[in-house]
Design a protein around this motif. Structure first.
Motif, PDB file in Angstrom:
ATOM      1  N   LYS A   1       0.526  11.612  -3.814  1.00 32.71           N
ATOM      2  CA  LYS A   1       0.573  12.966  -3.255  1.00 32.71           C
ATOM      3  C   LYS A   1       1.216  13.932  -4.244  1.00 32.71           C
ATOM      4  O   LYS A   1       2.205  13.600  -4.918  1.00 32.71           O
ATOM      5  CB  LYS A   1       1.385  12.944  -1.962  1.00 32.71           C
TER       6      LYS A   1
ATOM      7  N   GLN B   1       0.828  -1.209   0.000  1.00 35.16           N
ATOM      8  CA  GLN B   1       0.000   0.000   0.000  1.00 35.16           C
ATOM      9  C   GLN B   1       0.867   1.265   0.000  1.00 35.16           C
ATOM     10  O   GLN B   1       0.478   2.297   0.535  1.00 35.16           O
ATOM     11  CB  GLN B   1      -0.927   0.006   1.221  1.00 35.16           C
TER      12      GLN B   1
ATOM     13  N   SER C   1      -1.426   4.009  -0.167  1.00 33.50           N
ATOM     14  CA  SER C   1      -1.751   3.988  -1.610  1.00 33.50           C
ATOM     15  C   SER C   1      -2.092   5.375  -2.152  1.00 33.50           C
ATOM     16  O   SER C   1      -2.734   5.492  -3.209  1.00 33.50           O
ATOM     17  CB  SER C   1      -2.911   3.023  -1.893  1.00 33.50           C
ATOM     18  N   GLU C   2      -1.643   6.423  -1.490  1.00 30.13           N
ATOM     19  CA  GLU C   2      -1.980   7.782  -1.917  1.00 30.13           C
ATOM     20  C   GLU C   2      -0.931   8.343  -2.866  1.00 30.13           C
ATOM     21  O   GLU C   2       0.276   8.204  -2.646  1.00 30.13           O
ATOM     22  CB  GLU C   2      -2.098   8.708  -0.707  1.00 30.13           C
TER      23      GLU C   2
ATOM     24  N   VAL D   1       1.932  11.230   3.396  1.00 28.69           N
ATOM     25  CA  VAL D   1       1.483  10.298   2.369  1.00 28.69           C
ATOM     26  C   VAL D   1       0.652   9.212   3.039  1.00 28.69           C
ATOM     27  O   VAL D   1       1.129   8.529   3.958  1.00 28.69           O
ATOM     28  CB  VAL D   1       2.669   9.669   1.618  1.00 28.69           C
ATOM     29  N   GLY D   2      -0.594   9.056   2.601  1.00 30.28           N
ATOM     30  CA  GLY D   2      -1.444   8.011   3.141  1.00 30.28           C
ATOM     31  C   GLY D   2      -1.244   6.705   2.386  1.00 30.28           C
ATOM     32  O   GLY D   2      -0.519   6.637   1.387  1.00 30.28           O
TER      33      GLY D   2
ATOM     34  N   GLY E   1       2.645   4.591  -1.411  1.00 30.18           N
ATOM     35  CA  GLY E   1       2.140   5.679  -2.234  1.00 30.18           C
ATOM     36  C   GLY E   1       3.236   6.305  -3.072  1.00 30.18           C
ATOM     37  O   GLY E   1       4.267   5.674  -3.358  1.00 30.18           O
TER      38      GLY E   1
ATOM     39  N   ALA F   1       3.516   4.823   3.763  1.00 27.29           N
ATOM     40  CA  ALA F   1       2.652   5.809   4.417  1.00 27.29           C
ATOM     41  C   ALA F   1       3.407   6.437   5.581  1.00 27.29           C
ATOM     42  O   ALA F   1       4.038   5.748   6.391  1.00 27.29           O
ATOM     43  CB  ALA F   1       1.369   5.139   4.896  1.00 27.29           C
TER      44      ALA F   1
END
Length: 300
Positions: A264, A56, A261-262, A258-259, A58, A236
């Protein structure tokens, strides 16, 4: 007379013993200093916690803008080396490359931050199996700015039909200053410690400059001609991200979270007022005598 000669030989022997003792003490002190500075880098790296991807991760992507009128490009005279002059007749300096309002050759990297409850600097990221390559082509370093991971293989090539001299002025890593003739085998190195950034120059062609950013992790990128960059596989977390340019050595920073799977977005903007004095000098770069003699085949 024999007594005086014997006294002289004894004194000479004592002097040699004192000299040998001083050298031994100096070496011991140097060894202790190296250990204090992290000389046993393999043990230090092994003590870090291996990072296990979660699936996950990002990314951080963005654009580096140049706000305001950029100085006119500076020409480079390579007349002192006919091979260089013929290969790059209209060469321009790469110390400040602005296309429209976008800035090229910016090294963007995560300086610090946390992944969960751990600092990113306490995590171990295995270096890529593929080597990072710096080429000498058209009497320029290609690329001008390059990112490398600690312990990643670093190759320097010479694709020119003229000799070069690769002088890496590292501070935290081993310096090297090595000649490379046309068709010579690559210079193969590894950097054992993080260091942002290492300047590289050619003693024989003083206009040739490159910059190598060395990081413990893989979270870095260099802007392209459109000023764009993307850092992939970012865990993340919350980070301090730095945009470094050779004419802006202090860099610009942002705090970015950064979340999972985000993707940014992070944009930066430089201004002409931030230019160093060297970058606003008028005229063309001219070939000047090298201040250092080429150390062909030498290492430091």
């Amino acid at each position: 007379m024999q007594y005086n000669r014997a006294r002289f030989l004894v004194a000479l022997l004592a002097a040699f013993c004192l000299l040998a003792f001083a050298v031994a003490c100096s070496r011991s002190a140097d060894d202790e200093t190296d250990a204090a500075d992290g000389g046993d880098d393999s043990a230090e790296v092994a003590s870090l916690t291996p990072y296990k991807p979660s699936g996950q991760e990002g990314s951080i992507a963005g654009t580096i803008n140049f706000s305001g009128a950029a100085p006119a490009p500076k020409g480079i005279s390579m007349d002192a080396d006919p091979v260089c002059a013929s290969s790059s007749p209209d060469a321009q300096a790469e110390d400040l490359v602005v296309n429209g309002d976008k800035l090229q050759n910016v090294f963007v990297y995560i300086k610090e931050g946390k992944v969960g409850d751990k600092n990113i600097t306490s995590l171990r990221f295995d270096p890529p199996a593929q080597a990072a390559t710096l080429d000498q082509r058209g009497c320029k370093y290609v690329p001008h700015v390059l990112g490398v991971q600690v312990n990643q293989q670093f190759n320097v090539l010479n694709s020119d039909p003229t000799a070069h001299n690769v002088n890496a002025d590292a501070k935290q890593n081993e310096k090297f200053n090595q000649g490379q003739s046309p068709g010579a085998a690559p210079i193969v190195k590894q950097f054992k410690r993080a260091e942002t950034v290492i300047p590289v120059k050619c003693n024989q062609h003083p206009w040739m400059r490159a910059y190598v950013g060395v990081l413990q992790h893989p979270f870095f990128a260099v802007t392209d001609k459109d000023g764009k960059f993307e850092i992939k596989g970012v865990p993340a977390g919350t980070y301090t991200v730095v945009a470094w340019h050779e004419k802006y050595p202090q860099g610009l920073t942002q705090s970015i979270t950064v979340g999972a799977s985000e993707a940014k977005q992070a944009d930066f903007s430089f201004t002409p007022q931030q230019l160093t004095a060297e970058s606003v000098e008028g005229g063309s770069l001219r070939l000047m005598p090298a201040l250092e003699l080429p150390m062909l085949g030498a290492h430091h």
